[in-house]
Structure formats: structure tokens, C-alpha cells
Design an enzyme around this catalytic site. Structure first.
Site, PDB file in Angstrom:
ATOM      1  CE  LYS A   1       0.763 -11.062   1.540  1.00 32.49           C
ATOM      2  NZ  LYS A   1       0.099  -9.815   1.298  1.00 32.49           N
TER       3      LYS A   1
ATOM      4  CD  GLU B   1      -1.244 -10.746  -1.733  1.00 31.50           C
ATOM      5  OE1 GLU B   1      -1.773 -11.477  -0.886  1.00 31.50           O
ATOM      6  OE2 GLU B   1      -0.912  -9.568  -1.499  1.00 31.50           O
ATOM      7  CG  ASP B   2      -1.247  -7.587  -5.081  1.00 30.49           C
ATOM      8  OD1 ASP B   2      -1.944  -7.234  -4.104  1.00 30.49           O
ATOM      9  OD2 ASP B   2      -0.048  -7.298  -5.195  1.00 30.49           O
TER      10      ASP B   2
ATOM     11  CG  ASN C   1       1.034   0.252   1.442  1.00 23.09           C
ATOM     12  OD1 ASN C   1       1.510   0.898   2.350  1.00 23.09           O
ATOM     13  ND2 ASN C   1       0.399  -0.907   1.627  1.00 23.09           N
TER      14      ASN C   1
ATOM     15  CG  ASP D   1      -3.023 -10.507   3.156  1.00 29.35           C
ATOM     16  OD1 ASP D   1      -3.397 -10.734   4.323  1.00 29.35           O
ATOM     17  OD2 ASP D   1      -2.082  -9.744   2.886  1.00 29.35           O
ATOM     18  CG  ASP D   2      -4.820  -7.659  -1.720  1.00 27.70           C
ATOM     19  OD1 ASP D   2      -3.705  -7.298  -1.299  1.00 27.70           O
ATOM     20  OD2 ASP D   2      -4.965  -8.425  -2.691  1.00 27.70           O
TER      21      ASP D   2
ATOM     22  CE1 TYR E   1       4.622  -9.521  -1.004  1.00 28.81           C
ATOM     23  CE2 TYR E   1       3.780  -7.652   0.218  1.00 28.81           C
ATOM     24  CZ  TYR E   1       3.585  -8.668  -0.696  1.00 28.81           C
ATOM     25  OH  TYR E   1       2.378  -8.814  -1.321  1.00 28.81           O
TER      26      TYR E   1
ATOM     27  NE  ARG F   1      -4.086  -4.064  -5.927  1.00 29.23           N
ATOM     28  CZ  ARG F   1      -4.122  -4.178  -4.610  1.00 29.23           C
ATOM     29  NH1 ARG F   1      -5.160  -3.758  -3.953  1.00 29.23           N
ATOM     30  NH2 ARG F   1      -3.159  -4.753  -3.919  1.00 29.23           N
TER      31      ARG F   1
HETATM   32  P1  NAI Z   1      -9.215  -0.131  -4.567  1.00 28.26           P
HETATM   33  O1  NAI Z   1      -8.893   0.323  -5.932  1.00 28.26           O
HETATM   34  O2  NAI Z   1     -10.002  -1.365  -4.356  1.00 28.26           O
HETATM   35  O3  NAI Z   1      -9.985   1.072  -3.799  1.00 28.26           O
HETATM   36  C1  NAI Z   1      -9.643   2.419  -3.839  1.00 28.26           C
HETATM   37  C2  NAI Z   1     -10.828   3.233  -3.377  1.00 28.26           C
HETATM   38  O4  NAI Z   1     -10.437   4.603  -3.199  1.00 28.26           O
HETATM   39  C3  NAI Z   1     -11.992   3.253  -4.356  1.00 28.26           C
HETATM   40  O5  NAI Z   1     -13.188   3.034  -3.647  1.00 28.26           O
HETATM   41  C4  NAI Z   1     -11.974   4.683  -4.912  1.00 28.26           C
HETATM   42  O6  NAI Z   1     -13.255   5.146  -5.298  1.00 28.26           O
HETATM   43  C5  NAI Z   1     -11.465   5.448  -3.704  1.00 28.26           C
HETATM   44  N1  NAI Z   1     -10.944   6.787  -3.994  1.00 28.26           N
HETATM   45  C6  NAI Z   1     -10.292   7.220  -5.096  1.00 28.26           C
HETATM   46  N2  NAI Z   1     -10.008   8.534  -4.963  1.00 28.26           N
HETATM   47  C7  NAI Z   1     -10.473   8.928  -3.751  1.00 28.26           C
HETATM   48  C8  NAI Z   1     -10.478  10.154  -3.039  1.00 28.26           C
HETATM   49  N3  NAI Z   1      -9.921  11.244  -3.555  1.00 28.26           N
HETATM   50  N4  NAI Z   1     -11.042  10.183  -1.808  1.00 28.26           N
HETATM   51  C9  NAI Z   1     -11.597   9.085  -1.275  1.00 28.26           C
HETATM   52  N5  NAI Z   1     -11.615   7.909  -1.918  1.00 28.26           N
HETATM   53  C10 NAI Z   1     -11.070   7.821  -3.134  1.00 28.26           C
HETATM   54  O7  NAI Z   1      -7.824  -0.238  -3.802  1.00 28.26           O
HETATM   55  P2  NAI Z   1      -7.481  -1.050  -2.447  1.00 28.26           P
HETATM   56  O8  NAI Z   1      -7.028  -2.400  -2.770  1.00 28.26           O
HETATM   57  O9  NAI Z   1      -8.617  -0.890  -1.493  1.00 28.26           O
HETATM   58  O10 NAI Z   1      -6.219  -0.243  -1.908  1.00 28.26           O
HETATM   59  C11 NAI Z   1      -6.328   1.126  -1.514  1.00 28.26           C
HETATM   60  C12 NAI Z   1      -5.033   1.531  -0.859  1.00 28.26           C
HETATM   61  O11 NAI Z   1      -4.862   0.814   0.353  1.00 28.26           O
HETATM   62  C13 NAI Z   1      -3.776   1.256  -1.721  1.00 28.26           C
HETATM   63  O12 NAI Z   1      -2.923   2.371  -1.689  1.00 28.26           O
HETATM   64  C14 NAI Z   1      -3.133   0.093  -1.031  1.00 28.26           C
HETATM   65  O13 NAI Z   1      -1.741   0.131  -1.157  1.00 28.26           O
HETATM   66  C15 NAI Z   1      -3.541   0.308   0.416  1.00 28.26           C
HETATM   67  N6  NAI Z   1      -3.495  -0.940   1.192  1.00 28.26           N
HETATM   68  C16 NAI Z   1      -2.854  -0.900   2.407  1.00 28.26           C
HETATM   69  C17 NAI Z   1      -2.695  -2.027   3.166  1.00 28.26           C
HETATM   70  C18 NAI Z   1      -2.038  -1.907   4.497  1.00 28.26           C
HETATM   71  O14 NAI Z   1      -1.742  -0.839   4.913  1.00 28.26           O
HETATM   72  N7  NAI Z   1      -1.801  -2.957   5.237  1.00 28.26           N
HETATM   73  C19 NAI Z   1      -3.145  -3.336   2.672  1.00 28.26           C
HETATM   74  C20 NAI Z   1      -3.908  -3.278   1.436  1.00 28.26           C
HETATM   75  C21 NAI Z   1      -4.043  -2.101   0.717  1.00 28.26           C
END
Ligand code: NAI
Length: 532
Positions: free
Chosen positions: A155, A226-227, A389, A249-250, A84, A137
């Protein structure tokens, strides 16, 4: 020998060789599974890259599933980052080149009108978990089209390794509606449809047909999204969650693992959840997913809905999420505050005085020294989660969080960080890995035959996970149990989730008093069973 679920290779017994006509088809010495594990390891450890290790494991999965799961389960801490994230991301990027044998199902634009027939081609009928992606994504890597298939495969391997869902009951699915990734469209080895993504009503109709067909052909299956890209993920969750046994899951898994981390962190800071103030960086799937579950948890502590939402402030790429903004989508609007617009992070921190920072922005370096120092001024022990991530996207590193807070931060990240030595003390950062949650939730849903997956299940999963963290773990700063304990973690979560299903009237299976015994008995163990 050609069927990976039955194949034992050199471990076929003499009796099996005689009875099944295998004599002469394998070398004469009969090996044990332990011998085979050792043989695999010798080559595996000599590999110079993780992608080569990924290919070794994927090929083994196609050849001998029992041995594959024996290795993955026994060495889960080492193999999880290969099968993964992060290595699976690399594998998806090069999917066309490393493709050996087809695994899982592809449902494409060309199957419109016939998806149920296509799904019936799958040789197994008792499917209990489907993980589906449209590849738009993939992790933090964007649109990888049909190459995204590596994600459902990985997964589902974790469902089996972490929670013992039988591999023959798992089905990875890739919905191929094209890709907007020009380099893939130009790549002669790309395996997906060579067209730009279908969008709008035509896309929705295809997904809808898939959902109807999958529920009809595999009526006992849990369908995990997923994604999918943000604009589809929220819509589909809302659209299907009350009629199909499904979750994302996201959004929901991330929420649960983050909430579990908060519960554990509060045992370190010795503060109550109801007194916390959460500042989220990133208002996407991950961030608002965590926010929604946090609201549910805060309401459980006696706060009203409005009070709970006032405790969760969000910053997105345009600044603080406030009511006067005209650009907010529904998932952000739910958290819009009655406050003057603010853009500057330090000004927002001054105004809100958060006790918890949750980073889910995908923007590295957003938790600057000044930001960490500011929250440390308001809190003896600030809670700092940098969830983005892969590692290169984390809002700050573990070392930065400890150093800038003078060792006071309770830190967790999405990708693993090595332990940090600071002023003579060793800190073990937590990893908010979704694998702590979704396999156990899936197992509980299957055991209960739950008709739906509810937020309450993710809430109870978070509490159960947090309760498994010991005082010794906490003393080292570790706010999640070691991954090596994942099967017992998943079992405990499954029991709690099955009970929720029962109490909510969603269970279709009759649950015995010895629920733990029943669920434990359902779990697959990677051992050879006699074929004669
Ligand atoms: P998404 O694209 O749905 O959301 C990203 C958000 O960040 C948007 O609201 C955007 O406007 C905001 N953003 C962009 N630039 C910014 C800044 N400079 N300051 C504040 N906000 C800003 O993406 P998603 O799916 O929510 O994922 C976000 C991150 O979370 C990814 O890096 C992903 O890898 C991580 N993630 C971590 C997990 C874990 O730790 N278990 C699980 C799922 C996601």
C-alpha cells in the site's frame, strides 16, 4: 551502495565513484536509469509466474528504491496487480518462504510498555504516512498473522508511485498479536508470534499504546488502518478519528471510489443522484462505508438524513436489514429499514425497485441472471457494481452484467475484468480501485498538515475523481480515468482535499494561492540525484 534510498548500482557517475570511493566496486561502464530499466525488464518478462515477478520487484525495492519506483511508476498498469492485489495476497500467504530482508516495523505483544522505544529504532524520523495492519483480515484471505506485512508494504509503494509521497516518509507497520490460523502456527517457517490472537482489553490496550507512541514519535504522520477484521475496524475508526490523523481505507477509501463511480455512471444514465435507490449486498466494512458516504452525498442534494437512509437498503447473510432484527451491530442498525423482514433477493428487489446494485458481500454469483434482469426491468440503464475481491468473488462477471441486461448495465468491479464484446459493441468495465483515492487523499492531508481526516475529504475526492472522467471514457463504458493518469488524478484530489482541510480549520500548514504548484513540488519523482 548498501542503502536502497541512495544506491544507484551501475548508474553511479564517474564523479560519484571518485568522490565516494566507489571506484572498482561497480563495473566500469556507467549506465543510465533507462538502461537499468531495460535490463530489469529482460529478466522480469521471462518470469513464468506473478509471484516470481513480485519477488523480483520486492528485491529491487530492497536494493535500489529509485529504480524500483521508476519501474513501478512507468508501468503502473502492469505492476499494480503484482505489488498489490491480487499477487500481494499470494505473497502474504507464502511470506515465510519468500522473505529476504526485513522491511517495515513489527510491533508485537512482547513490546508492550516499550512501543515508543521500539518505534524510535526506525532510522528515519520524518515519517508522514504509516499503514498499519494486525493481519487479521488480509484481502479476502482471512487471518494471515504477521504474514500480512506484505499489505502495508504494498500500500505504501502505491502512495509513492501514485501520489509521489517520498519513500523515506513511509512506514509499514505490522502489529503482531498472534494468529488463529492453525496452518501458520504449525508452519516451521512462520515468522510471527506463535500464539493465538490476543483479544479483548489486552488487545485494545496494545493498539492504544501503539497509537499514542506513533503519534508521539512521528507527530506528522497520517495513520492508515488496513485489513483489520470488521469487529475492530469500525470501533477503531470511531475511537480515533476525532483525535488522531487517521482513516480506514477499507471503509472510507472504498466508499469514495464507489461514489466516484456512481457520479460517473449517472452521467451515462443521465439521471440525478437524488433520485437513485441503492441496494447493497453485504453490510460490512465496504458496504456500509459506501452507504454512509452515499447518505452524506444525498444530503448534499437536499434530502434529509432519514430520506437518504431510506434510499439505502442493505442485504446481509440473514436477509434484508430491518429494524425488527435483534442481531444488528451499530454500523448495520444505522441502515435498518422500517419494513417487514424479507429474505429472498427477488422479493426485496420487487419491494424496493433499486436503480443501483452495490455488491460487497464477498459472495460470488449473488447477482444472478434473474437479479440483473429484474433491475433491468425497472431501469433503462441499471448501475451494477460487483465490488467483491478477488475476481473469483465478484457478485457477477462483466460479461454476465452486459449480457443479462442486454448491454444496458453500467458496470464496475473491484478486481479488473477484460473488455467485453457484446452484440458487436465493445464495453470497457470500470475498476473501482481504491488506489484512485487514498494516495491523493494522503498527499492532500500531508500538504495541508491536516490534523484529522474527514468524510468530507472523501466526498470531495470522489467528486474530483468523477470530474476527471472524459466523455470519450464514458462512451466506452469506462467510468474511471485510465490508471496511467494516476499521478495527475492524485494531484487533483490532493489539491481538493487540502482545501477542505483549510476550510475546516484543520490545516496546520499555510497554503499558498498556487496550491497546485506547492503540492506538485512536494511530489517525489524517481530520478537519481547527484550525490557529489
Ligand atoms: P465484511 O466481512 O466486513 O462484510 C461482508 C458482508 O457481506 C457482511 O455484512 C455479511 O453479512 C454479508 N454477506 C455474507 N453473505 C452474503 C450474501 N449471500 N448476501 C448478501 N450479503 C452477504 O467484508 P468487507 O470488508 O465489507 O468486504 C466485502 C467485499 O468487498 C470483499 O470481497 C472485499 O474484497 C470487497 N472490497 C472491495 C473493494 C473495492 O472494490 N475497491 C474495497 C474493499 C473491499
Amino acid at each position: 551502495m548498501q542503502d536502497p534510498t541512495l544506491n544507484k548500482g551501475t548508474a553511479f557517475s564517474d564523479a560519484e565513484r571518485d568522490a565516494l570511493g566507489l571506484r572498482g566496486l561497480v563495473p566500469p561502464h556507467v549506465q543510465t536509469i533507462e538502461d537499468q530499466v531495460q535490463r530489469f525488464q529482460i529478466t522480469y518478462e521471462k518470469r513464468s509466474t506473478d509471484l516470481e515477478r513480485y519477488i523480483d520487484l520486492a528485491s529491487l525495492q530492497d536494493r535500489n528504491e529509485t529504480l524500483y519506483y521508476r519501474i513501478v511508476t512507468q508501468f503502473i498498469e502492469q505492476t499494480m496487480p503484482i505489488i498489490y492485489t491480487p499477487t500481494v495476497g499470494l505473497a502474504c500467504q507464502q511470506f515465510g518462504q519468500i522473505f529476504r530482508r526485513s522491511h517495515g516495523m513489527y510491533v508485537s505483544e512482547r513490546d508492550r510498555g516499550h512501543i515508543a522505544e521500539v518505534l524510535q529504532n526506525w532510522p528515519r524520523k520524518d515519517i508522514r504516512v504509516i499503514v498499519v495492519t494486525d493481519g487479521e483480515r488480509i484481502l479476502g484471505l482471512g487471518d494471515l498473522g504477521a504474514n500480512g506485512m506484505g499489505i502495508p508494504i504494498g500500500k505504501l509503494s502505491l502512495y509513492t508511485a501514485c501520489a509521489g509521497i517520498h519513500p523515506t516518509q513511509c512506514l509499514p507497520v505490522l502489529i503482531d498479536v498472534g494468529t488463529n490460523n492453525q496452518s501458520l502456527l504449525d508452519d516451521p517457517l512462520y515468522l510471527g508470534l506463535r500464539q493465538r490472537r490476543t483479544t479483548g482489553e489486552a488487545y485494545d490496550a496494545l493498539v492504544d499504546e501503539f497509537m499514542t507512541a506513533a503519534s508521539a514519535v512521528f507527530p506528522k504522520a497520517l495513520i492508515q488502518f488496513e485489513d483489520f477484521a470488521n469487529h475492530n475496524a469500525f470501533r477503531y475508526l470511531q475511537k480515533y478519528r476525532d483525535s488522531v490523523c487517521t482513516f480506514n481505507d477499507d471503509i472510507q477509501g472504498t466508499a469514495s471510489v464507489a461514489l466516484a463511480g456512481i457520479y460517473s455512471a449517472l452521467r451515462v444514465t443521465r439521471k440525478a443522484l437524488r433520485d437513485q435507490r441503492f441496494l447493497f449486498f453485504g453490510a460490512g466494512e465496504a458496504g456500509t462505508g459506501v452507504g454512509e458516504l452515499m447518505v452524506m452525498a444525498l444530503k448534499g442534494e437536499g434530502l434529509t438524513e432519514a430520506e437518504a437512509r431510506e434510499r439505502c437498503w442493505f442485504i446481509d447473510s440473514k436477509g434484508l436489514v430491518v429494524k425488527s432484527r435483534k442481531d444488528l451491530t451499530d454500523h448495520k442498525l444505522a441502515f435498518a429499514q422500517d419494513h417487514a423482514p424479507l429474505k429472498e433477493t427477488l422479493a426485496i428487489i420487487e419491494a424496493f425497485k433499486p436503480s443501483v446494485l452495490v455488491g460487497a458481500s464477498g459472495q460470488p454469483g449473488t447477482f444472478t441472471k434473474a437479479v440483473v434482469e429484474a433491475v433491468t426491468r425497472f431501469n433503462e440503464r441499471p448501475i451494477i457494481f460487483a465490488l467483491s475481491n478477488p475476481t473469483s468473488k465478484a457478485e457477477c462477471t462483466a460479461a454476465q452484467a452486459y449480457e443479462w441486461s442486454d448491454g444496458q448495465a453500467v458496470f464496475a468491479s473491484g478486481s479488473p475484468f477484460q473488455p467485453v464484446e457484446f452484440k458487436g459493441k465493445r464495453y470497457v468495465p470500470g475498476q473501482g480501485n481504491n488506489s484512485y483515492i487514498f494516495p491523493g487523499v494522503g498527499l492532500g492531508v500531508i500538504a495541508a498538515g491536516s490534523r484529522l481526516v474527514t468524510d468530507e475529504m472523501f466526498l470531495i475526492a470522489a467528486r474530483t475523481l468523477a470530474n476527471l472522467v472524459t466523455e470519450t471514457d464514458l462512451r466506452q463504458g469506462r467510468i474511471y480515468p485510465p490508471l496511467a493518469q494516476i499521478r495527475s488524478v492524485s494531484l487533483a484530489i490532493a489539491v481538493a482535499v487540502a482545501r477542505v482541510a483549510q476550510q475546516s480549520g484543520l490545516a496546520t500548514e499555510k497554503l499558498p494561492d498556487d496550491l497546485l504548484g506547492k503540492i506538485r513540488a512536494l511530489m517525489y519523482h524517481p530520478e537519481y540525484v547527484s550525490l557529489v
